[in-house]
Write a protein that holds these residues in place. Structure first.
Motif, PDB file in Angstrom:
ATOM      1  N   HIS A 273      -3.909   6.609  -0.060  1.00  0.00           N
ATOM      2  CA  HIS A 273      -3.410   6.824  -1.423  1.00  0.00           C
ATOM      3  C   HIS A 273      -2.656   8.155  -1.449  1.00  0.00           C
ATOM      4  N   ARG A 276      -0.277  11.752  -5.684  1.00  0.00           N
ATOM      5  CA  ARG A 276      -0.086  11.357  -7.084  1.00  0.00           C
ATOM      6  C   ARG A 276      -1.166  10.382  -7.530  1.00  0.00           C
ATOM      7  N   ASP A 277      -1.405   9.351  -6.722  1.00  0.00           N
ATOM      8  CA  ASP A 277      -2.420   8.368  -7.092  1.00  0.00           C
ATOM      9  C   ASP A 277      -3.810   8.987  -7.093  1.00  0.00           C
ATOM     10  N   TYR A 305       0.659   5.570 -16.821  1.00  0.00           N
ATOM     11  CA  TYR A 305       1.459   5.046 -15.716  1.00  0.00           C
ATOM     12  C   TYR A 305       2.913   5.495 -15.864  1.00  0.00           C
ATOM     13  N   THR A 309       4.711   7.901 -13.120  1.00  0.00           N
ATOM     14  CA  THR A 309       5.635   7.210 -12.207  1.00  0.00           C
ATOM     15  C   THR A 309       7.060   7.116 -12.737  1.00  0.00           C
ATOM     16  N   TYR A 318      -4.536   0.199 -14.126  1.00  0.00           N
ATOM     17  CA  TYR A 318      -5.696   0.912 -13.622  1.00  0.00           C
ATOM     18  C   TYR A 318      -7.002   0.425 -14.249  1.00  0.00           C
ATOM     19  N   ASP A 337      -3.228  -3.814  -3.464  1.00  0.00           N
ATOM     20  CA  ASP A 337      -3.542  -2.457  -3.924  1.00  0.00           C
ATOM     21  C   ASP A 337      -4.927  -2.456  -4.562  1.00  0.00           C
ATOM     22  N   LEU A 339      -5.678  -0.504  -7.393  1.00  0.00           N
ATOM     23  CA  LEU A 339      -5.548   0.270  -8.636  1.00  0.00           C
ATOM     24  C   LEU A 339      -6.511  -0.178  -9.725  1.00  0.00           C
TER      25      LEU A 339
END
Length: 415
Positions: A273, A276-277, A305, A309, A318, A337, A339
């Motif tokens: 990851h 940022r994540d 988000y 982003t 999320y 992913d 998320l």
């Protein structure tokens, strides 16, 4: 007690097989799966856990849609090589149970929303036809057909898939419960699975007597036999994964490695990851830990988000698991992913690992996943939770004995 001979279709990594094997009630004659990582995983499990020396031959790596070849064998296939057909493994043996569920993406509500044609043209809508061809050939006394809740509303051709399945099985002499939503839609949290997972479990009985009320028998199964296996409480994320070693982020990533990943536990390593994540995961989990719940609404998550982003979305990306609740559904989508499966410990700043997903799906820790991370997540997400499969496998013999007892009492065979 005599073990029941069973065939498993669409076997995947073997969640249903593993649960059945745990009971000691079944003798696996053959299993069919077309994805190679899943085949390897199931073979390893049967060999290492259950000492099955024939596992590498009885787990057939082949496309179930090619039913005629599946029955008699195939040669020099570019994808599947050479293989003996099911007939070789069945020979003159009686098949008591055929189980399995076709891939569920074409029936899932999420899949139909994402697809511009509502999955109407997806070949997976019709994999049940191959299932029924195999049922027709081997005539088991019982069938078990598992799928997602969305199968109850899937209408790819203007007719409910469940009606097509019911009508096809009736033509082959099988009875399934009259109201699938009322009886066959099960909440697996009630059976000890620490995950919000609803599944349709269709059990069918071969009708060998004109005088037997098979609907009555099926209602006994759904109302009395299976509910005896319910847990006394709902299990949570904490119950499932809290004892696993924490995995913390590195101060600086090393190529595509961003976490310590030194637990030594099979599958317990975090995917990469970005910084940022990681910051997003920390903020979301810390918000819950502190009791602020700033990001409780979909709107707040969508805005977060966008802020992080610069991209706009209509669906929030999320979700943080809650320690003291069952997790959200573990899907095959985890291969893409994590998320929506963020670890609840803010310090770890990551999504869940393969082992954590396996725990939430009730795979034992000695069930090893040694394929690519994506393939591991996919096969875990598509599986029947082995704990539920075990409970189901514990009551199948009781259902069979009850059915045969009632049929003997009637003594009039179908003409």
């Amino acid at each position: 007690m005599k073990r029941l001979n069973n065939i498993e279709l669409f076997a995947g990594a073997g969640g249903l097989v593993d649960g059945f094997e745990q009971t000691g009630n079944f003798n696996l004659l053959a299993a069919v799966e077309w994805l190679e990582p899943q085949v390897r995983t199931l073979v390893r499990r049967l060999e290492s856990k259950y000492g099955d020396r024939e596992a590498s031959s009885k787990v057939l790596h082949f496309d179930v849609q090619r039913t005629e070849e599946l029955f008699v064998g195939w040669k020099n296939d570019p994808n599947f090589g050479d293989g003996e057909g099911l007939d070789t493994f069945i020979e003159s043996q009686q098949v008591d149970v055929i189980s399995g569920g076709p891939p569920c993406q074409a029936y899932s509500l999420a899949g139909r929303i994402r697809d511009e044609n509502g999955m109407r043209n997806d070949y997976r809508n019709y994999l049940f036809e191959s299932y029924i061809k195999i049922v027709s050939r081997y005539k088991p006394k019982l069938i078990v057909f598992e799928n997602v809740e969305g199968i109850l509303s899937a209408i790819p051709t203007g007719e409910l898939i469940t009606d097509l399945i019911r009508n096809s099985l009736q033509k082959e002499g099988y009875e399934i419960i009259d109201d699938l939503r009322k009886y066959a839609l099960l909440d697996l949290t009630e059976y000890g699975v620490p995950q919000n997972r609803k599944r349709v479990i269709i059990v069918g009985i071969r009708k060998d007597s004109n005088n037997v009320d098979y609907q009555k028998i099926l209602k006994i199964f759904y109302n009395k036999l299976l509910p005896k296996k319910k847990s006394d409480r709902k299990y949570t994320v904490r119950d499932a994964i809290a004892d696993l070693p924490p995995i913390y982020p590195l101060k600086e990533p090393i190529k595509r490695v961003a976490y310590e990943n030194n637990s030594g536990i099979n599958g317990h390593t975090s995917r990469f990851h970005s910084k940022r994540d990681q910051e997003i995961f920390y903020s979301l989990a810390k918000d819950i830990e502190d009791g602020n719940f700033v990001y409780k609404s979909s709107e707040a998550l969508i805005e977060l988000y966008y802020q992080k982003t610069g991209k706009k979305t209509n669906v929030h990306k999320y979700h943080v698991l809650r320690w003291d609740e069952p997790s959200n559904t573990i899907p095959a989508h985890l291969k893409k992913d994590g998320l929506r499966h963020i670890h609840p410990d803010s310090r770890q700043r990551r999504s869940i690992t393969v082992r954590e997903a396996a725990r939430l799906q009730t795979f034992d820790d000695d069930f090893e996943f040694n394929e690519s991370q994506g393939a591991n997540f996919e096969m875990i997400g598509n599986a029947v939770p082995p704990l539920f499969a075990k409970k189901l496998g514990e009551v199948i013999p009781t259902l069979l004995n009850l059915t045969e007892k009632i049929e003997r009492q009637q003594q009039e065979p179908v003409s």
